[in-house]
Design a protein around this motif. Sequence first.
Motif, PDB file in Angstrom:
ATOM      1  N   ALA A 193      19.217  51.057  48.349  1.00 33.40           N
ATOM      2  CA  ALA A 193      19.182  51.619  47.007  1.00 33.40           C
ATOM      3  C   ALA A 193      19.545  50.547  45.986  1.00 33.40           C
ATOM      4  O   ALA A 193      20.329  49.638  46.281  1.00 33.40           O
ATOM      5  CB  ALA A 193      20.156  52.783  46.905  1.00 33.40           C
ATOM      6  N   PRO A 194      18.989  50.623  44.783  1.00 41.47           N
ATOM      7  CA  PRO A 194      19.309  49.617  43.768  1.00 41.47           C
ATOM      8  C   PRO A 194      20.741  49.753  43.277  1.00 41.47           C
ATOM      9  O   PRO A 194      21.325  50.837  43.300  1.00 41.47           O
ATOM     10  CB  PRO A 194      18.314  49.929  42.651  1.00 41.47           C
ATOM     11  N   GLN A 195      21.282  48.633  42.843  1.00 46.99           N
ATOM     12  CA  GLN A 195      22.556  48.669  42.141  1.00 46.99           C
ATOM     13  C   GLN A 195      22.296  48.985  40.665  1.00 46.99           C
ATOM     14  O   GLN A 195      21.146  49.039  40.225  1.00 46.99           O
ATOM     15  CB  GLN A 195      23.311  47.355  42.312  1.00 46.99           C
ATOM     16  N   LEU A 196      23.336  49.209  39.912  1.00 43.11           N
ATOM     17  CA  LEU A 196      23.185  49.781  38.581  1.00 43.11           C
ATOM     18  C   LEU A 196      22.322  48.925  37.658  1.00 43.11           C
ATOM     19  O   LEU A 196      21.397  49.433  36.998  1.00 43.11           O
ATOM     20  CB  LEU A 196      24.562  49.999  37.958  1.00 43.11           C
ATOM     21  N   ASP A 197      22.580  47.611  37.591  1.00 42.13           N
ATOM     22  CA  ASP A 197      21.800  46.758  36.700  1.00 42.13           C
ATOM     23  C   ASP A 197      20.332  46.768  37.090  1.00 42.13           C
ATOM     24  O   ASP A 197      19.444  46.780  36.225  1.00 42.13           O
ATOM     25  CB  ASP A 197      22.349  45.329  36.725  1.00 42.13           C
ATOM     26  N   GLU A 198      20.067  46.747  38.386  1.00 41.31           N
ATOM     27  CA  GLU A 198      18.693  46.763  38.875  1.00 41.31           C
ATOM     28  C   GLU A 198      18.010  48.087  38.561  1.00 41.31           C
ATOM     29  O   GLU A 198      16.834  48.127  38.164  1.00 41.31           O
ATOM     30  CB  GLU A 198      18.701  46.514  40.384  1.00 41.31           C
ATOM     31  N   PRO A 257      13.794  55.904  42.298  1.00 42.67           N
ATOM     32  CA  PRO A 257      13.790  54.622  41.583  1.00 42.67           C
ATOM     33  C   PRO A 257      12.574  53.788  41.963  1.00 42.67           C
ATOM     34  O   PRO A 257      11.894  54.064  42.963  1.00 42.67           O
ATOM     35  CB  PRO A 257      15.093  53.955  42.053  1.00 42.67           C
ATOM     36  N   TYR A 258      12.305  52.756  41.199  1.00 45.77           N
ATOM     37  CA  TYR A 258      11.174  51.882  41.477  1.00 45.77           C
ATOM     38  C   TYR A 258      11.339  51.239  42.855  1.00 45.77           C
ATOM     39  O   TYR A 258      12.429  50.816  43.238  1.00 45.77           O
ATOM     40  CB  TYR A 258      11.064  50.802  40.399  1.00 45.77           C
ATOM     41  N   GLY A 259      10.229  51.149  43.589  1.00 49.78           N
ATOM     42  CA  GLY A 259      10.238  50.508  44.895  1.00 49.78           C
ATOM     43  C   GLY A 259      10.205  51.518  46.026  1.00 49.78           C
ATOM     44  O   GLY A 259      10.273  52.726  45.812  1.00 49.78           O
ATOM     45  N   ASP A 260      10.107  51.023  47.233  1.00 52.61           N
ATOM     46  CA  ASP A 260      10.016  51.875  48.422  1.00 52.61           C
ATOM     47  C   ASP A 260      11.399  52.048  49.037  1.00 52.61           C
ATOM     48  O   ASP A 260      11.726  51.493  50.087  1.00 52.61           O
ATOM     49  CB  ASP A 260       9.041  51.264  49.433  1.00 52.61           C
ATOM     50  N   VAL A 261      12.218  52.837  48.367  1.00 56.90           N
ATOM     51  CA  VAL A 261      13.613  52.997  48.762  1.00 56.90           C
ATOM     52  C   VAL A 261      13.730  53.543  50.176  1.00 56.90           C
ATOM     53  O   VAL A 261      14.604  53.127  50.955  1.00 56.90           O
ATOM     54  CB  VAL A 261      14.342  53.917  47.763  1.00 56.90           C
ATOM     55  N   TRP A 262      12.857  54.469  50.529  1.00 55.99           N
ATOM     56  CA  TRP A 262      12.981  55.110  51.837  1.00 55.99           C
ATOM     57  C   TRP A 262      12.407  54.265  52.970  1.00 55.99           C
ATOM     58  O   TRP A 262      12.607  54.582  54.137  1.00 55.99           O
ATOM     59  CB  TRP A 262      12.339  56.493  51.805  1.00 55.99           C
ATOM     60  N   ASP A 263      11.699  53.180  52.639  1.00 56.36           N
ATOM     61  CA  ASP A 263      11.309  52.204  53.659  1.00 56.36           C
ATOM     62  C   ASP A 263      12.430  51.211  53.912  1.00 56.36           C
ATOM     63  O   ASP A 263      12.752  50.876  55.061  1.00 56.36           O
ATOM     64  CB  ASP A 263      10.054  51.443  53.220  1.00 56.36           C
TER      65      ASP A 263
END
Length: 475
Positions: free
Chosen positions: A141-146, A131-137
């Motif tokens: 994790a984003p929620q569904l709407d995001e 997903p968009y962004g640096d999730v592993w930093d």
Amino acid sequence: MTAGGPESGVTAGAGVDVAGPGVHQRMVRMVQRVQAQARVPALAVALHRADRPLWAYQVGGTGTDAALGPATRFRIGSVTKTFTSVLVMQCRDAGLLDLDDPLGRHLELPAHGELTVRRLLSHTAGLQREPYGDVWDTLRAPQLDELVADLSRVERVLPAGRRYHYSNLGMALLGRLVGVLRGGTWAEVLAERVLTPLGLADTSVDPGPSAATGFLVDAYSDEAHPEPPTDFGAVGPAAQLWSTATDMARWAAFLADPAALDPTGAVLAPTTLDEMRWPVTTTDETAWSAGFGLGLILVPYPERVVHVGHDGAMPGFLAGVYGRRGGDGTAGAMGCAVLASSGTAAEALELPHRLLAAAAEHDPADIVPWRPGPGAPGPLRGLLGRWWGEGFEYVFSWHDGALRAWGADDPAGRPPAVFAPVPGSADVFRTVSGRETGELLRLTRDADGTVVGMHWATYRFTRRQETFDRYDFRV
């Protein structure tokens, strides 16, 4: 915390049916060697097969006060994708979608709605990995709407269909699709339509009270650093699940031989699993050591053996879950799971393949005695035997209630073509498996009813070798 200390609940050799002779002793030693050499705080394995009792073994410690045992849960990471893929195929079989539907036909998306279900299942959509962004930093994790809103900021890194490119984001979108089509959350649909029917009671989106701690084992010392717990939010359909080795061995067996565990097809029809196991792409353009079907990794071995399943990796955990198909000695419903509480013990990912091979070699499935059966129906008896097509020789026979054909020079173990009658056409058959699947076989008879020729996939078949221009069924 260091794994294996007094507080860790260390167990060695706990499990089900571990004291068996021969192959079990061999497999126990294989597991022990990987745990010791790869320095895995907790390692749990299980082997399922239709003709033997469940075998399970654990070695190490949980990293908590709880003892390591068959009920200990591990994070299974991307093995979760196999569950999401089955849910998608259930929707297809129920007529809720077509695999070539674009996502935008079923979901309101700000971008990438043109990507098809089939491309996302096979990781050939070209969508970026995460997903968009640096999730592993951030480990957030984003929620569904995001997740959906950020699709307008997400790249298609390759043209659709260009090549294999793994995408957690793509599988997250498929999980969203399942929830919308079924009128619930992905987790609710999963529990209702897969986990409960197959009796996978120890598989859940939550770790539960008996979960092992995941660790990063220091490269230059014996220290094991606990990894932080993570919730994958809207990306859960790609990697959220926790489970036990025994549950996952059963799941692997289902992926390999669904009719044995789900004889009524309540979860998924065996033919749909066949479709999922058909390779869509290779994972490497030069080393064809693995392929990808519809949500499933396919690992080929000699003698027409294939292991089907998935690997998983999350902070502090690795998982390998595979069923075995084909080859001499392979039992029905044969599946193996290896779950490890280390994020870096790559040897654990090879272990399920080695255990499956060892079981098939050293404890092969029993050979079923042959018994006489009914012969071919009268109108078909005259076509049995040798025929020639395109200059090559074929053998047509009747076995197990069906017409079959082999090439006379086919390698050992190659499955035959199998034919089924076309309703309403006494002399027309459909190829239902093997060579020329889907094509018609048409018989030609002379005045007294003798079969004097055939057309298979439009090619002419004669009783003796003929050139294309010297052909006459009347000869």
